[in-house]
Design a protein around this motif. Structure first.
Motif, PDB file in Angstrom:
ATOM      1  N   ASN A  97      35.421  22.433  27.069  1.00 17.45           N
ATOM      2  CA  ASN A  97      35.297  23.493  26.051  1.00 17.45           C
ATOM      3  C   ASN A  97      34.559  24.724  26.573  1.00 17.45           C
ATOM      4  O   ASN A  97      34.906  25.860  26.225  1.00 17.45           O
ATOM      5  N   ASP A  98      33.537  24.503  27.374  1.00 20.56           N
ATOM      6  CA  ASP A  98      32.756  25.630  27.897  1.00 20.56           C
ATOM      7  C   ASP A  98      33.169  26.013  29.312  1.00 20.56           C
ATOM      8  O   ASP A  98      32.579  26.904  29.915  1.00 20.56           O
ATOM      9  N   HIS A  99      34.183  25.333  29.856  1.00 19.83           N
ATOM     10  CA  HIS A  99      34.666  25.605  31.216  1.00 19.83           C
ATOM     11  C   HIS A  99      33.529  25.541  32.236  1.00 19.83           C
ATOM     12  O   HIS A  99      33.425  26.381  33.136  1.00 19.83           O
ATOM     13  N   ARG A 100      32.709  24.497  32.090  1.00 18.86           N
ATOM     14  CA  ARG A 100      31.614  24.275  33.024  1.00 18.86           C
ATOM     15  C   ARG A 100      31.652  22.821  33.474  1.00 18.86           C
ATOM     16  O   ARG A 100      31.919  21.917  32.683  1.00 18.86           O
ATOM     17  N   LEU A 101      31.363  22.598  34.748  1.00 19.38           N
ATOM     18  CA  LEU A 101      31.455  21.255  35.307  1.00 19.38           C
ATOM     19  C   LEU A 101      30.368  21.075  36.354  1.00 19.38           C
ATOM     20  O   LEU A 101      30.126  21.976  37.172  1.00 19.38           O
ATOM     21  N   ILE A 102      29.708  19.914  36.335  1.00 18.13           N
ATOM     22  CA  ILE A 102      28.694  19.585  37.343  1.00 18.13           C
ATOM     23  C   ILE A 102      29.285  18.551  38.297  1.00 18.13           C
ATOM     24  O   ILE A 102      29.737  17.487  37.871  1.00 18.13           O
ATOM     25  N   ILE A 103      29.292  18.886  39.585  1.00 22.97           N
ATOM     26  CA  ILE A 103      29.807  17.985  40.617  1.00 22.97           C
ATOM     27  C   ILE A 103      28.765  17.894  41.721  1.00 22.97           C
ATOM     28  O   ILE A 103      28.426  18.903  42.350  1.00 22.97           O
ATOM     29  N   ASP A 104      28.264  16.695  41.976  1.00 20.75           N
ATOM     30  CA  ASP A 104      27.274  16.494  43.038  1.00 20.75           C
ATOM     31  C   ASP A 104      26.109  17.488  42.929  1.00 20.75           C
ATOM     32  O   ASP A 104      25.698  18.110  43.920  1.00 20.75           O
ATOM     33  N   ASP A 105      25.605  17.655  41.712  1.00 24.52           N
ATOM     34  CA  ASP A 105      24.482  18.543  41.422  1.00 24.52           C
ATOM     35  C   ASP A 105      24.792  20.023  41.653  1.00 24.52           C
ATOM     36  O   ASP A 105      23.880  20.861  41.688  1.00 24.52           O
ATOM     37  N   ARG A 106      26.057  20.358  41.774  1.00 21.13           N
ATOM     38  CA  ARG A 106      26.471  21.751  41.840  1.00 21.13           C
ATOM     39  C   ARG A 106      27.185  22.111  40.542  1.00 21.13           C
ATOM     40  O   ARG A 106      28.061  21.382  40.087  1.00 21.13           O
ATOM     41  N   VAL A 114      31.571  27.130  37.085  1.00 19.78           N
ATOM     42  CA  VAL A 114      31.944  27.768  35.823  1.00 19.78           C
ATOM     43  C   VAL A 114      33.218  28.595  36.040  1.00 19.78           C
ATOM     44  O   VAL A 114      33.364  29.278  37.060  1.00 19.78           O
ATOM     45  N   GLY A 115      34.115  28.514  35.071  1.00 20.01           N
ATOM     46  CA  GLY A 115      35.318  29.341  35.126  1.00 20.01           C
ATOM     47  C   GLY A 115      35.548  30.065  33.812  1.00 20.01           C
ATOM     48  O   GLY A 115      35.423  29.466  32.742  1.00 20.01           O
ATOM     49  N   TRP A 116      35.824  31.360  33.874  1.00 21.99           N
ATOM     50  CA  TRP A 116      36.320  32.161  32.757  1.00 21.99           C
ATOM     51  C   TRP A 116      35.319  32.410  31.615  1.00 21.99           C
ATOM     52  O   TRP A 116      35.609  33.200  30.731  1.00 21.99           O
ATOM     53  N   ASN A 117      34.176  31.747  31.601  1.00 30.75           N
ATOM     54  CA  ASN A 117      33.238  31.840  30.494  1.00 30.75           C
ATOM     55  C   ASN A 117      32.263  33.002  30.734  1.00 30.75           C
ATOM     56  O   ASN A 117      31.324  32.880  31.527  1.00 30.75           O
ATOM     57  N   LYS A 118      32.483  34.114  30.058  1.00 29.37           N
ATOM     58  CA  LYS A 118      31.688  35.321  30.279  1.00 29.37           C
ATOM     59  C   LYS A 118      30.199  35.071  30.063  1.00 29.37           C
ATOM     60  O   LYS A 118      29.358  35.495  30.882  1.00 29.37           O
ATOM     61  N   LYS A 119      29.834  34.402  28.980  1.00 32.27           N
ATOM     62  CA  LYS A 119      28.426  34.172  28.669  1.00 32.27           C
ATOM     63  C   LYS A 119      27.737  33.367  29.772  1.00 32.27           C
ATOM     64  O   LYS A 119      26.635  33.719  30.221  1.00 32.27           O
ATOM     65  N   LEU A 120      28.390  32.302  30.225  1.00 28.50           N
ATOM     66  CA  LEU A 120      27.792  31.470  31.269  1.00 28.50           C
ATOM     67  C   LEU A 120      27.775  32.195  32.613  1.00 28.50           C
ATOM     68  O   LEU A 120      26.835  32.043  33.392  1.00 28.50           O
ATOM     69  N   ILE A 121      28.805  32.978  32.882  1.00 28.02           N
ATOM     70  CA  ILE A 121      28.849  33.731  34.133  1.00 28.02           C
ATOM     71  C   ILE A 121      27.712  34.743  34.183  1.00 28.02           C
ATOM     72  O   ILE A 121      27.011  34.882  35.193  1.00 28.02           O
ATOM     73  N   GLU A 122      27.507  35.456  33.089  1.00 29.50           N
ATOM     74  CA  GLU A 122      26.413  36.423  33.044  1.00 29.50           C
ATOM     75  C   GLU A 122      25.057  35.723  33.074  1.00 29.50           C
ATOM     76  O   GLU A 122      24.076  36.279  33.591  1.00 29.50           O
ATOM     77  N   GLY A 123      24.990  34.495  32.543  1.00 27.13           N
ATOM     78  CA  GLY A 123      23.729  33.753  32.551  1.00 27.13           C
ATOM     79  C   GLY A 123      23.262  33.384  33.941  1.00 27.13           C
ATOM     80  O   GLY A 123      22.052  33.312  34.202  1.00 27.13           O
ATOM     81  N   SER A 180      36.525  34.201  37.579  1.00 25.87           N
ATOM     82  CA  SER A 180      37.338  34.595  36.428  1.00 25.87           C
ATOM     83  C   SER A 180      38.226  35.760  36.849  1.00 25.87           C
ATOM     84  O   SER A 180      38.072  36.316  37.941  1.00 25.87           O
ATOM     85  N   HIS A 181      39.133  36.129  35.939  1.00 29.47           N
ATOM     86  CA  HIS A 181      39.976  37.311  36.140  1.00 29.47           C
ATOM     87  C   HIS A 181      39.383  38.543  35.458  1.00 29.47           C
ATOM     88  O   HIS A 181      40.030  39.588  35.420  1.00 29.47           O
ATOM     89  N   MET A 182      38.181  38.437  34.930  1.00 26.77           N
ATOM     90  CA  MET A 182      37.582  39.568  34.207  1.00 26.77           C
ATOM     91  C   MET A 182      37.307  40.739  35.145  1.00 26.77           C
ATOM     92  O   MET A 182      36.755  40.540  36.231  1.00 26.77           O
ATOM     93  N   PRO A 183      37.656  41.953  34.733  1.00 29.11           N
ATOM     94  CA  PRO A 183      37.309  43.127  35.541  1.00 29.11           C
ATOM     95  C   PRO A 183      35.796  43.281  35.654  1.00 29.11           C
ATOM     96  O   PRO A 183      35.048  42.929  34.733  1.00 29.11           O
ATOM     97  N   GLN A 184      35.363  43.830  36.756  1.00 30.43           N
ATOM     98  CA  GLN A 184      33.937  43.995  37.016  1.00 30.43           C
ATOM     99  C   GLN A 184      33.235  44.794  35.929  1.00 30.43           C
ATOM    100  O   GLN A 184      32.071  44.529  35.597  1.00 30.43           O
ATOM    101  N   HIS A 185      33.941  45.760  35.338  1.00 28.93           N
ATOM    102  CA  HIS A 185      33.316  46.656  34.369  1.00 28.93           C
ATOM    103  C   HIS A 185      33.204  46.060  32.973  1.00 28.93           C
ATOM    104  O   HIS A 185      32.725  46.735  32.060  1.00 28.93           O
ATOM    105  N   LYS A 186      33.631  44.800  32.789  1.00 31.79           N
ATOM    106  CA  LYS A 186      33.550  44.189  31.462  1.00 31.79           C
ATOM    107  C   LYS A 186      32.429  43.162  31.334  1.00 31.79           C
ATOM    108  O   LYS A 186      32.284  42.538  30.282  1.00 31.79           O
ATOM    109  N   PHE A 187      31.643  42.997  32.386  1.00 37.00           N
ATOM    110  CA  PHE A 187      30.513  42.073  32.288  1.00 37.00           C
ATOM    111  C   PHE A 187      29.491  42.434  33.351  1.00 37.00           C
ATOM    112  O   PHE A 187      29.729  43.293  34.200  1.00 37.00           O
ATOM    113  N   GLN A 188      28.330  41.780  33.298  1.00 35.18           N
ATOM    114  CA  GLN A 188      27.224  42.115  34.198  1.00 35.18           C
ATOM    115  C   GLN A 188      26.731  40.851  34.894  1.00 35.18           C
ATOM    116  O   GLN A 188      26.259  39.914  34.251  1.00 35.18           O
ATOM    117  N   LEU A 189      26.820  40.824  36.213  1.00 36.29           N
ATOM    118  CA  LEU A 189      26.324  39.691  36.984  1.00 36.29           C
ATOM    119  C   LEU A 189      24.826  39.836  37.249  1.00 36.29           C
ATOM    120  O   LEU A 189      24.314  40.957  37.355  1.00 36.29           O
TER     121      LEU A 189
END
Length: 268
Positions: free
Chosen positions: A75-84, A87-96, A104-113
């Motif tokens: 649901n949140d497009h987040r996965l933990i594998i071997d303590d890593r 995240v895919g496509w989830n703007k909130k988690l990516i910015e976090g 993700s395919h989001m343009p750079q100007h639509k979010f803040q890393l």
């Protein structure tokens, strides 16, 4: 029934809370390429990005394709594998920023890393990219492949290839530029791209990704997945029109290649 649904939602929220706290804790231990805390991939479609995602996700006893499917179903497009954390496509988690690798395919100007992020993007010949995109849509329709983009994009291929060029939105047609410039400004896109930590090209994919993994001290078999087997031809006049409409993107990619060639003491 309403009570049961509410209880399930509460359980999910609790589980999600503890998983998020675990992601926060794990991400504090990541150190990538001297000072970076995470990796983010600006995924321009049809530029080998799925192959790169599979390689990063190839862990935990499964291959990357299997882990990718699991990530997509979450649901949140987040996965933990071997303590890593991935995240895919989830703007909130990516910015976090609490992850090892995200895309993700989001343009750079639509979010803040977050500032301490190692950023990657990749390019191919824009003419080839559009032909590959067109073929992908034809294949998804022909073989009834379920894909989130198909519902919208199948409307672009009802008639001829020229009709496709007229219907495909500009942000997809010139995705190389729009990913890094809201106004489709080639100079702005170029300046933003060269600020990325690493840029690869599809025609030197194996060499470039080997260099990337060496820089990141990341161990994964290098593979470039060649998807699709559908054959089609376009008329010479259609090719001329394609070359005309993607000319700004062609100019950008050429400029990026020349820039990398001229740099002798680059950082990656």
């Amino acid at each position: 029934m309403g009570l049961l649904s509410s209880m399930k939602q509460n359980v999910f929220s609790v589980v999600n809370f503890f998983e998020h706290q675990r992601c926060v804790r794990l991400s504090k231990n990541y150190l990538i390429e001297s000072k970076c805390r995470r990796v983010y991939f600006y995924h321009i479609r049809k530029c080998g990005g799925t192959s790169l995602n599979y390689m990063f996700l190839a862990s935990g006893g499964r291959n990357g394709a299997e882990n990718y499917k699991i990530l997509a179903r979450r649901n949140d497009h987040r996965l933990i594998i071997d303590d890593r954390v991935f995240v895919g496509w989830n703007k909130k988690l990516i910015e976090g920023g609490h992850y090892f690798y995200a895309f993700s395919h989001m343009p750079q100007h639509k979010f803040q890393l977050p500032p301490d992020t190692f950023t990657i993007t990749g390019f191919r010949d824009p003419v080839e990219r559009i032909l590959s995109h067109y073929k992908m849509i034809l294949e998804m329709e022909k073989y009834n492949i379920r894909h989130p983009a198909l519902k919208q994009e199948k409307r672009w291929v009802k008639k001829s290839f020229i009709d496709f060029l007229r219907k495909i939105p500009r942000e997809h047609l010139l995705n190389e530029i729009y990913m890094f410039s809201r106004s489709f400004n080639v100079d702005e896109a170029f300046e933003n791209i060269i600020k990325c930590s690493f840029v690869y090209f599809v025609d030197t994919f194996t060499e470039d990704i080997a260099k990337l993994f060496g820089c990141l001290r990341f161990n994964s078999p290098i593979q470039h997945i060649r998807k699709g087997s559908l054959l089609f031809e376009i008329e010479p006049m259609e090719m001329l029109e394609l070359q005309r409409v993607v000319q700004p993107a062609v100019a950008l990619v050429k400029r990026l290649k020349e820039y990398q060639k001229e740099r002798k003491n680059h950082k990656y």
